[in-house]
Design an enzyme around this catalytic site. Sequence first.
Site, short mmCIF file in Angstrom:
data_model
loop_
_atom_site.label_atom_id
_atom_site.label_comp_id
_atom_site.label_asym_id
_atom_site.label_seq_id
_atom_site.Cartn_x
_atom_site.Cartn_y
_atom_site.Cartn_z
N LYS A 1 26.51 13.16 66.61
CA LYS A 1 26.83 14.56 66.34
C LYS A 1 27.67 14.67 65.07
CE LYS A 1 26.43 15.87 71.17
NZ LYS A 1 27.06 15.99 72.49
N GLN B 1 32.81 16.41 75.22
CA GLN B 1 31.68 15.61 75.69
C GLN B 1 31.75 15.44 77.21
OE1 GLN B 1 29.12 14.47 73.69
NE2 GLN B 1 28.12 13.73 75.54
N ASP C 1 28.73 24.79 72.69
CA ASP C 1 27.82 24.28 73.73
C ASP C 1 27.26 25.45 74.56
OD1 ASP C 1 27.11 21.64 73.87
OD2 ASP C 1 28.90 21.00 74.96
#
Length: 294
Positions: free
Chosen positions: A53, A97, A120
Amino acid sequence: MTAKIIDGRKISEFYRAEYKLRVDRLIELGLRPGLAVIIVGDDAASQVYVRNKAKACESIGMHSEVHALSAATTQSELLVWVDKLNLNPDIHGILVQLPLPMHIDDRAIIEAIHPAKDVDGFHYANMGALVIDESPFPPCTPYGVMKMLEYEGVGIEGKYAVVVGRSNIVGKPQAMLLLKAGATVTVCHSKTKNLAGFTRDADILVAAVGRANMITGSMVKPGAVVIDVGINRLPDGKLTGDVDFASVSEVASLITPVPGGVGPMTITMLLGNTLRAAERLAGLVETASETLFA
Ligand code: NDP
């Protein structure tokens, strides 16, 4: 019939090129979009995802920072990190995460991220917006699937779509996005009886389960578009999806491979969401090609 392969890497490059132009435009205005990723613990797979990422951000000129915290980090300590990033003007997107260690409540952390930085798209505010109206940050994996379908010119309106899997990060938001695009949607899961009875009728079939090769050719309607979200590691170390590629590609019209299908699109949509977060802050209007639903 032998299905055409949907090349997630090529489609990612297409969108990343467009995002890079938009990043350049923001930089000219004095604003470099920034993503902060927090990872807690030393799970090897998560560390690879996080590194990828960060690399992807840098490849299009965005700022990225990774905060790797020890597995012993407490929930309160993690909340302090999130707060700091919420207040940091150089950071437009925050990603924690998942999964987090057992002693930390994932939901408490997600809810602490400011919804305007929740790239997200998992915050209740953004999930609610997805259901009721339109989220500024559709969850990256299902959003990537929509962008692949759009790129391939797959018409969704009026189609019958079946999503196998009902997780909060893939299955449920995928169903909402397909529904919004005009499909008639069925969501199947582990308690569904006669799964093949549903999948065999699907014009668009999305598999997001995490069981290697469970969707076989006999479960697919001839000519269907089959999207394989699953990522499973076989005993020999190779990656495979939820779809049995060999048999299904004989029946489907379009199919995504694993690897090289949905995976690259997930990271690309994270870039898109971070960019959008920065553009919203700058008061810029989204470009026509970046409308959420074509
Ligand atoms: P979850 O484990 O959270 O959800 C799996 C879903 O599959 C559940 O809803 C479960 O049903 C359902 N399921 C399990 N067994 C069956 C079965 N036999 N028949 C029908 N449904 C079943 O997984 P995720 O949604 O997080 O991920 C799914 C897959 O996608 C994984 O392989 C993951 O690695 C991959 N993934 C890939 C990404 C990418 O970028 N390509 C991103 C995110 C995930 P129930 O709810 O009843 O338990």
